[in-house]
Design an enzyme around this catalytic site. Structure first.
Site, mmCIF file in Angstrom:
data_model
loop_
_atom_site.group_PDB
_atom_site.id
_atom_site.type_symbol
_atom_site.label_atom_id
_atom_site.label_comp_id
_atom_site.label_asym_id
_atom_site.label_seq_id
_atom_site.Cartn_x
_atom_site.Cartn_y
_atom_site.Cartn_z
ATOM 1 N N GLU A 7 -3.839 13.966 -2.727
ATOM 2 C CA GLU A 7 -2.980 12.818 -2.991
ATOM 3 C C GLU A 7 -3.802 11.557 -3.240
ATOM 4 O O GLU A 7 -4.862 11.369 -2.647
ATOM 5 C CB GLU A 7 -2.030 12.602 -1.815
ATOM 6 C CG GLU A 7 -1.068 13.778 -1.666
ATOM 7 C CD GLU A 7 -0.041 13.593 -0.563
ATOM 8 O OE1 GLU A 7 1.123 13.890 -0.821
ATOM 9 O OE2 GLU A 7 -0.399 13.162 0.536
ATOM 10 N N CYS A 9 -6.148 4.150 -3.315
ATOM 11 C CA CYS A 9 -6.685 4.870 -2.160
ATOM 12 C C CYS A 9 -6.979 6.305 -2.606
ATOM 13 O O CYS A 9 -6.078 7.055 -2.960
ATOM 14 C CB CYS A 9 -5.652 4.826 -1.030
ATOM 15 S SG CYS A 9 -6.214 5.669 0.450
ATOM 16 N N CYS A 31 -9.359 18.083 5.668
ATOM 17 C CA CYS A 31 -10.425 17.381 6.392
ATOM 18 C C CYS A 31 -10.848 18.227 7.579
ATOM 19 O O CYS A 31 -10.028 18.941 8.161
ATOM 20 C CB CYS A 31 -9.889 16.028 6.879
ATOM 21 S SG CYS A 31 -11.156 14.928 7.519
ATOM 22 N N CYS A 62 -8.899 14.311 13.694
ATOM 23 C CA CYS A 62 -8.555 13.147 14.514
ATOM 24 C C CYS A 62 -7.112 13.328 15.002
ATOM 25 O O CYS A 62 -6.248 13.759 14.230
ATOM 26 C CB CYS A 62 -8.706 11.870 13.707
ATOM 27 S SG CYS A 62 -10.408 11.633 13.135
ATOM 28 N N CYS A 66 -4.110 11.743 12.978
ATOM 29 C CA CYS A 66 -4.113 11.794 11.508
ATOM 30 C C CYS A 66 -3.475 13.088 11.006
ATOM 31 O O CYS A 66 -3.858 14.186 11.418
ATOM 32 C CB CYS A 66 -5.544 11.680 10.998
ATOM 33 S SG CYS A 66 -5.650 11.722 9.194
ATOM 34 N N CYS A 109 -1.502 5.132 5.714
ATOM 35 C CA CYS A 109 -2.735 5.650 6.328
ATOM 36 C C CYS A 109 -2.440 6.845 7.212
ATOM 37 O O CYS A 109 -1.585 6.778 8.086
ATOM 38 C CB CYS A 109 -3.364 4.620 7.260
ATOM 39 S SG CYS A 109 -3.846 3.131 6.476
HETATM 40 N N1 SAH Z 1 -12.370 10.077 7.128
HETATM 41 C C1 SAH Z 1 -12.445 8.690 6.774
HETATM 42 C C2 SAH Z 1 -11.484 8.357 5.680
HETATM 43 C C3 SAH Z 1 -10.028 8.429 6.069
HETATM 44 S S1 SAH Z 1 -9.504 6.802 6.034
HETATM 45 C C4 SAH Z 1 -12.249 7.847 8.012
HETATM 46 O O1 SAH Z 1 -11.957 8.415 9.051
HETATM 47 O O2 SAH Z 1 -12.466 6.638 7.966
HETATM 48 C C5 SAH Z 1 -8.008 6.770 6.726
HETATM 49 C C6 SAH Z 1 -7.874 5.627 7.734
HETATM 50 O O3 SAH Z 1 -6.562 5.710 8.268
HETATM 51 C C7 SAH Z 1 -8.838 5.832 8.898
HETATM 52 O O4 SAH Z 1 -9.186 4.609 9.491
HETATM 53 C C8 SAH Z 1 -7.955 6.609 9.823
HETATM 54 O O5 SAH Z 1 -8.452 6.594 11.125
HETATM 55 C C9 SAH Z 1 -6.641 5.905 9.663
HETATM 56 N N2 SAH Z 1 -5.495 6.733 10.077
HETATM 57 C C10 SAH Z 1 -5.429 8.070 10.101
HETATM 58 N N3 SAH Z 1 -4.221 8.483 10.540
HETATM 59 C C11 SAH Z 1 -3.509 7.374 10.788
HETATM 60 C C12 SAH Z 1 -2.168 7.156 11.219
HETATM 61 N N4 SAH Z 1 -1.332 8.159 11.472
HETATM 62 N N5 SAH Z 1 -1.762 5.882 11.350
HETATM 63 C C13 SAH Z 1 -2.602 4.850 11.043
HETATM 64 N N6 SAH Z 1 -3.852 4.997 10.616
HETATM 65 C C14 SAH Z 1 -4.314 6.258 10.489
#
Ligand code: SAH
Length: 376
Positions: free
Chosen positions: A95, A108, A115, A119, A122, A348
């Protein structure tokens, strides 16, 4: 899989395109002309390349394509955010999201299908990693967005007036520093001033903290760095961002202190997702201030974006404001990121495609552009 035997030229870097044209028997300036047509004009066929002889155009069309991935779904949020689901030749999907704002438009971009980081907050992490994206597949996301936004030819470097695609963030699906070679090759194409022409100052690479790769990002690409911190002690960060067990907070912050090119004018962004009762207390805000001392930093507070089955809740508005105030009082810019495109699961951490890792009994053919996937 496509059974078209022709080679796709979109996504080749300058050297690869020059080599391809040399092998084709064309003079060197032909490669430069093609570069202009592909990345400045967004050409999708050879027929319209008016400065090339008709016979040469026909020869090119017999041997090459100027492809785009298939857009399998295109959604628009009530707030103007758009999301495209792209399908590549082997059927895998990622996406890409466009977020319009008053004075800029941010794309974005994803770097992997799925991945490996897992996390806890996420959605992408609940999808098994399928594979790295090749450089052409990363570049293709920008090409598709420019097509959809009607933004060809590319603007001159720095000339953003009225443009809908001015900035790029590598904050989509995947960990860009686990696919560094392909991400770097793609960004070099994207930053080329005679092509897509997005300046390194308008590009931000976000990492969960792959410490050994961070210095190279600064030295070789010079783009802005964002670091997904999310916790101020290792015990909690081990849970939220399991990569922390490999590269703990102390090492991560040392790498940030050493990041080439960071300064008060070009600060490192620390992303911090606000999770109710988990990482949002006043004491944690004060600890964050202490940790960031000596780093040219700004903080981006991200209200947790929910997804089906998520094990977290978003912090209260009062907790987020108090957290932000503590940081501002200590001299850090700490805006709260407005969630965009939540209604189309484009915010995000909400990105997730239906792609699944191919079963071992029935392996999908591995496309040539795939780089090595590092162990998480
Ligand atoms: N792997 C990289 C790129 C992903 S960026 C990284 O971790 O930075 C995506 C951003 O959105 C990251 O800061 C991630 O921690 C954040 N993110 C992921 N899931 C989220 C959620 N459910 N709500 C808000 N932010 C989230």
């Amino acid at each position: 899989m496509s059974d078209d035997p022709r080679r796709d030229l979109v996504g080749l870097g300058r050297t690869a395109l020059a080599e391809e044209m040399a092998g084709f028997g064309a003079e060197p300036f032909r490669a430069r002309q093609l570069w202009h047509w592909i990345y400045h004009r967004g050409a999708t066929d050879f027929a319209g390349m008016s400065n090339l002889a008709k016979g040469f155009r026909e020869l090119l069309a017999q041997r090459y394509t100027l492809g785009r991935p298939t857009v399998t779904s295109a959604l628009a949020s009530t707030d103007g955010t758009r999301k495209w689901l792209l399908r590549f030749l082997d059927g895998q999907e990622v996406e890409t999201v466009h977020i319009p704002e008053e004075d800029r438009g941010t794309l974005c971009v994803s770097s992997q299908v799925g991945c490996t980081l897992n996390c806890s907050f996420c959605h992408t992490g609940t999808q098994r990693l399928v594979r790295n994206l090749g450089a052409p597949e990363i570049v293709a996301q920008i090409m598709v967005a420019r097509d959809a936004l009607g933004e060809w030819p590319s603007p001159a470097n720095g000339a953003d007036g009225g443009r809908q695609l001015t900035n790029i963030v590598l904050m989509g699906m995947g960990e860009p520093l686990y696919n560094y070679d392909n991400v770097a090759a793609a960004l070099k194409i994207v930053m080329d001033p005679e092509g897509l022409a997005v300046s390194r100052r308008k590009i931000t690479l976000s990492t969960a903290g792959v410490v050994p790769m961070m210095a190279r990002v600064g030295a070789e690409l010079g783009v802005n760095l964002a670091v997904s911190l999310h916790a101020v002690n290792d015990e909690l960060r081990d849970q939220l961002v399991p990569l922390n067990r490999k590269y703990p907070i102390g090492e991560l912050l040392d790498a940030c202190r050493a990041y080439p090119g960071s300064s008060n004018a070009r600060r490192i962004t620390f992303e911090y997702v606000m999770l109710k009762g988990v990482n949002d207390s006043p004491a944690e805000a004060r600890e964050l201030v202490r940790l960031l001392r000596g780093i040219p930093a700004k903080v981006n507070l991200i209200p947790f974006n929910p997804w089906p089955g998520a094990p977290h809740e978003c912090s209260s508005a009062a907790a987020i404001t108090a957290f932000s105030d503590t940081l501002f009082d200590a001299g850090y810019s700490a805006p709260v990121r407005t969630p965009r495109g939540r209604d189309i699961l484009a915010a995000c951490g909400q990105l997730k495609s239906e792609s699944v890792r191919a079963r071992r009994t029935n392996p999908a053919p591995v496309p040539p552009a795939v780089g090595r996937i590092s162990a998480a």
